[in-house]
Design an enzyme around this catalytic site. Structure first.
Site, PDB file in Angstrom:
ATOM      1  N   GLU A 177       0.834  -1.217   0.000  1.00  0.00           N
ATOM      2  CA  GLU A 177       0.000   0.000   0.000  1.00  0.00           C
ATOM      3  C   GLU A 177       0.861   1.257   0.000  1.00  0.00           C
ATOM      4  O   GLU A 177       0.401   2.334  -0.346  1.00  0.00           O
ATOM      5  CB  GLU A 177      -0.928   0.017   1.222  1.00  0.00           C
ATOM      6  CG  GLU A 177      -1.806  -1.214   1.366  1.00  0.00           C
ATOM      7  CD  GLU A 177      -2.956  -1.257   0.360  1.00  0.00           C
ATOM      8  OE1 GLU A 177      -3.120  -0.301  -0.417  1.00  0.00           O
ATOM      9  OE2 GLU A 177      -3.683  -2.283   0.335  1.00  0.00           O
ATOM     10  N   ASP A 368       4.941  22.055 -32.004  1.00  0.00           N
ATOM     11  CA  ASP A 368       3.586  21.521 -32.183  1.00  0.00           C
ATOM     12  C   ASP A 368       2.939  22.015 -33.494  1.00  0.00           C
ATOM     13  O   ASP A 368       3.206  23.122 -33.943  1.00  0.00           O
ATOM     14  CB  ASP A 368       2.754  22.022 -30.988  1.00  0.00           C
ATOM     15  CG  ASP A 368       1.487  21.230 -30.787  1.00  0.00           C
ATOM     16  OD1 ASP A 368       1.184  20.381 -31.632  1.00  0.00           O
ATOM     17  OD2 ASP A 368       0.805  21.488 -29.774  1.00  0.00           O
ATOM     18  N   GLY A 527       4.802  20.851 -20.419  1.00  0.00           N
ATOM     19  CA  GLY A 527       4.304  22.211 -20.250  1.00  0.00           C
ATOM     20  C   GLY A 527       5.388  23.046 -19.602  1.00  0.00           C
ATOM     21  O   GLY A 527       5.139  23.778 -18.647  1.00  0.00           O
ATOM     22  N   ASP A 533      12.951  16.179 -13.562  1.00  0.00           N
ATOM     23  CA  ASP A 533      13.404  15.266 -12.510  1.00  0.00           C
ATOM     24  C   ASP A 533      14.514  14.384 -13.053  1.00  0.00           C
ATOM     25  O   ASP A 533      14.739  14.304 -14.255  1.00  0.00           O
ATOM     26  CB  ASP A 533      12.230  14.436 -11.979  1.00  0.00           C
ATOM     27  CG  ASP A 533      11.562  13.603 -13.058  1.00  0.00           C
ATOM     28  OD1 ASP A 533      12.240  12.736 -13.645  1.00  0.00           O
ATOM     29  OD2 ASP A 533      10.365  13.824 -13.344  1.00  0.00           O
ATOM     30  N   ASP A 547       7.569  27.062 -19.527  1.00  0.00           N
ATOM     31  CA  ASP A 547       6.928  27.723 -20.666  1.00  0.00           C
ATOM     32  C   ASP A 547       7.004  29.232 -20.506  1.00  0.00           C
ATOM     33  O   ASP A 547       6.539  29.968 -21.372  1.00  0.00           O
ATOM     34  CB  ASP A 547       5.463  27.286 -20.787  1.00  0.00           C
ATOM     35  CG  ASP A 547       5.330  26.009 -21.600  1.00  0.00           C
ATOM     36  OD1 ASP A 547       6.345  25.571 -22.174  1.00  0.00           O
ATOM     37  OD2 ASP A 547       4.222  25.441 -21.657  1.00  0.00           O
ATOM     38  N   GLU A 613      18.289  44.249 -32.268  1.00  0.00           N
ATOM     39  CA  GLU A 613      18.171  42.961 -31.566  1.00  0.00           C
ATOM     40  C   GLU A 613      18.854  41.861 -32.371  1.00  0.00           C
ATOM     41  O   GLU A 613      19.385  40.909 -31.813  1.00  0.00           O
ATOM     42  CB  GLU A 613      16.704  42.610 -31.319  1.00  0.00           C
ATOM     43  CG  GLU A 613      16.054  43.566 -30.341  1.00  0.00           C
ATOM     44  CD  GLU A 613      14.965  42.939 -29.490  1.00  0.00           C
ATOM     45  OE1 GLU A 613      14.534  41.806 -29.784  1.00  0.00           O
ATOM     46  OE2 GLU A 613      14.543  43.607 -28.534  1.00  0.00           O
TER      47      GLU A 613
END
Ligand code: GLA
Length: 727
Positions: A177, A368, A527, A533, A547, A613
């Site tokens: 458990e 994406d 995201g 980790d 992000d 820039e």
């Protein structure tokens, strides 16, 4: 030998260069935790104090001795049901549903080299001499359960790792458990705990607080490590600073849900522990079956947080990250996301690639929107084939076109996800995690694929290989944009296994991709930093940190990450202004020095930025190239408290002391402000250093003592860079 066993006294001692860890098998066969702290010798059994305490229970074996109670004695692997009412590492039920399992010492083994874990990432050592492993087996006669406690030691880095494997050696089914990975009991101390909380687009906010009585729990129930709490925390003496005082850390090598507990008990003792989330987890084991707890990396420093971070940085850079990109410089990326979101064609991308090339960038990453009917983020996840109509060409032609311009090509994929509006879902609705006869919880309008099922992982793996094989694709961004809510697998023998088996499926697929494409760099992402980790870093040596690409917010995010993770793992890009997340306008040089303190890249449309820039971009790429090795391999120093102090300063110093790069940003300017003195560290005592730009020569000792004055600040968000070279 870093690990030793004193048979007579039952003492296990693990020595690193600067720390000692000790435990003892006592007269009843319980494994007591004695000590984890500054390097020491001899037995530390005198740390145990035996007192007759009211209402603290005593094991039967102790007979009339009421001074022996597991309710307060420090233990190595505390188990529920032994009279210890603090939070246990193991909660077990036998075949009758009965709780409890009294584990006693059985045997041990010491081996050269670092143990590996079946199906799970773990710290590794290239040479067997760099590490040692200790296995201690505890057992319970009634249930037949055995638990193997694993300890790995990297002595030169002051790193000790822990894991455990529980095996059902009995005749009936048992159910786990709760299974923790590491626990430390401190018999005394006045501690602070340092945690890293956050949210989407503002991860890794450091918080330091005194441990209260009771239990401070942090973790993730989301099925991934989460934006909300990083699976990493530090326990420190109340007075510990960057350069003085004791501190200990625990860091999870796992990407699923986790649970960290800091418990300050009735006798002012402290227990810290880390392990898998125990909610929606209930893992049955039939006779002969085993379950492995993910690994925890622990470290100790008696010289403050700086040394702790240095050891963790080296451990992760050299013993967690793997493959070619562990060592080689990363290329300068232009990512299409903030440049064009879903609005692009193949020609637009080729144009972006050409403009990026002209500015000195090296790789186009197609984010994406390139596959299936992916016009927006409501559909098509799972349909991993290029939308040739939108692109106006095949993926292979696009990749070749980009390569012909002189840029490498990378691609974004979100393999664990499925949209209801996708061919994959229409074909295999049962591959999505959803509770039968109930409506699923949606996140970004998508569902999570059941990665606990091998056939699902196999199919997605094949689909993704088919994409990657269409051209010379040298980078992949692996995204994951929602949490797991509905825990249901159509094929699982028990739903309590799904959360853990899902993570094994994720690692299985990542491992296979690493093997098949050893020259491809995979960048992790969830995201932004939702899955930052050590489990992911084992497969993806860099992770998109947030992000939020705003340089000022990034100061604090990257500062938070610096406690546990090396700069070479931190994905960071320069983006356009006003910033898309905060609306803030920040000078290009400030954006540049924040991004080059991680793995560098751009996330903007060169057509939409002013000419000056563009000059800043050219200069920025030169600076990145100049300092990349120093940032990747150097020692990192926090020179101020980001978010609290008036300025944020940090430093990368070469280990041999020949050079140091000091960086500073002043988020907010004020009238007639005091001069900021920055005090570098890690220079060679007795040597002189020259500021490469101004030519000023400093004595290292005075510099590390008094600091040096920085120029007058003219504007908000101004930044400075000082390259100090040893003479
Ligand atoms: C996530 C990532 C972003 C971008 C988008 C695309 O939010 O973190 O960098 O890739 O997905 O949908």
């Amino acid at each position: 030998m870093p690990i030793s066993y004193d048979h007579e006294r039952g003492l296990f001692t693990i020595d690193t260069d600067r720390s000692t860890y000790q435990m003892m098998v006592d007269g009843y066969g319980y494994l007591m935790h004695l000590y984890y702290g500054a390097k020491s010798s001899g037995s530390m059994d005198w740390l145990l104090s035996f007192v007759d305490r009211g209402l603290s229970a005593n094991p039967y074996d102790a007979g009339t001795d009421r001074t022996y109670s597991l309710d307060f004695l420090p233990q190595e692997f505390p188990v529920q049901g032994t009279g210890d009412h603090r939070s246990p590492m193991l909660i077990l039920r036998d075949s009758n549903g009965t709780f409890g399992c009294d584990l006693r010492f059985r045997r041990y083994e010491i081996q050269k080299g670092k143990y590996a874990l079946k199906g799970l990432p773990a710290v590794y050592a290239d040479a067997p001499d760099d590490a040692e492993t200790l296995r201690i087996v505890l057992g319970n006669d009634r249930t037949g359960v055995e638990v193997e406690l694993l300890y790995g030691v990297l002595p030169h880095l002051d790193i000790i790792t822990r894991s455990s494997v529980i095996t059902n050696g009995g005749k009936g089914r048992i159910t786990v458990e709760k299974l923790g990975s590491a626990c430390l009991d401190f018999v005394a101390g006045d501690f602070d705990v340092i945690t890293f909380h956050g949210r989407h687009t503002l991860e890794m906010q450091k918080e330091r607080m005194r441990t209260p009585h009771g239990t401070l729990m942090l973790g993730s129930r989301r099925g991934y490590s989460s934006h909300q709490y990083n699976p990493f925390f530090i326990l420190a003496d109340h007075g510990t600073t960057e350069t003085a005082g004791r501190c200990w850390s625990m860091q999870f090598v796992y990407s699923g849900g986790f649970r960290a507990e800091i418990e300050h008990d009735q006798y002012d003792q402290t227990r810290i522990q880390m392990g898998m989330a125990d909610e929606k987890f209930s893992y049955p084991l039939d006779p002969g079956e085993s379950l492995t707890a993910p690994e925890v990396i622990m470290s100790f420093s008696r010289n403050g947080l700086q040394d702790l971070s240095h050891d963790l940085h080296k451990c992760i850079r050299e013993h967690v990250c793997r493959g070619k990109y562990r060592d080689v410089p990363r290329t300068v990326i232009i990512n299409s996301w903030e440049a064009c979101y879903f609005r692009f064609t193949g020609d637009k991308l080729l144009d972006l690639a050409q403009k990026a090339k002209d500015l000195g960038m090296e790789m186009l990453v197609l984010d994406d929107g390139w596959f299936g009917d992916r016009r927006d983020d409501y559909r098509a996840l799972g349909d991993w084939y290029a939308n040739e109509e939108k692109l106006g060409m095949t993926l292979g032609e696009l990749v070749k076109g980009v390569n012909d311009i002189g840029l490498k090509f990378g691609i974004w994929i979100e393999p664990e996800m499925i949209s209801e509006d996708s061919d994959l879902y229409r074909e295999h609705p049962d591959w999505a995690m959803a509770i039968p006869n109930d409506k699923p919880v949606l996140g970004r309008n998508q569902l999570v694929l059941d990665f606990s099922r091998k056939e699902v992982v196999d199919t997605i793996y094949e689909q993704i290989c088919a994409v990657l094989d269409q051209g010379n694709i040298e980078y992949m961004k692996w995204d994951c944009n929602r949490s797991i809510n509905d825990v249901y697998s159509y094929t699982a023998s028990d739903q309590g296994k799904v959360m853990y088996d899902y993570v094994l499926g994720l690692y299985d697929m990542l491992g296979r991709l690493n093997d098949r494409y050893p020259d491809m760099l995979i960048e992790g992402c969830s995201g932004g930093g939702g899955r930052f980790d050590c489990g992911m870093l084992y497969y993806t040596p860099q992770i998109w940190a947030s992000d939020n690409s705003d340089a000022i917010d990034r100061l604090v995010i990257q500062y938070g990450l610096s406690y546990g993770y090396p700069a070479c793992t931190v994905g960071a890009h320069v983006s356009a202004c006003p910033n898309h997340q905060t609306g803030r306008v920040t000078p290009i040089m400030t954006r540049t020095i924040v991004a080059l303190s991680g793995t560098f890249g751009y996330e903007l449309d060169p057509d939409k930025i002013p000419e000056e820039e563009k000059q800043g971009i050219r200069k920025g790429i030169d600076l990145y190239k100049k300092y990349e090795r120093l940032v990747h391999n150097g020692l990192y120093y926090r020179l101020s408290d980001a978010g609290t102090d008036r300025y944020t300063a940090w430093e990368f110093a070469s280990e041999d002391g020949t050079e140091a790069l000091v960086l500073m940003v002043v988020p907010e300017n004020h009238g007639n402000a005091p001069t900021i003195y920055v005090t570098p560290r890690g220079l060679t005592s007795g040597a002189e250093y020259k500021d490469e730009e101004t030519g000023t020569v400093y004595s290292a000792d005075a510099l590390m003592d008094a600091g040096f004055p920085t120029p007058v600040v003219d504007d908000d968000r101004e930044s400075f860079m000082f390259h100090l070279v040893r003479l």
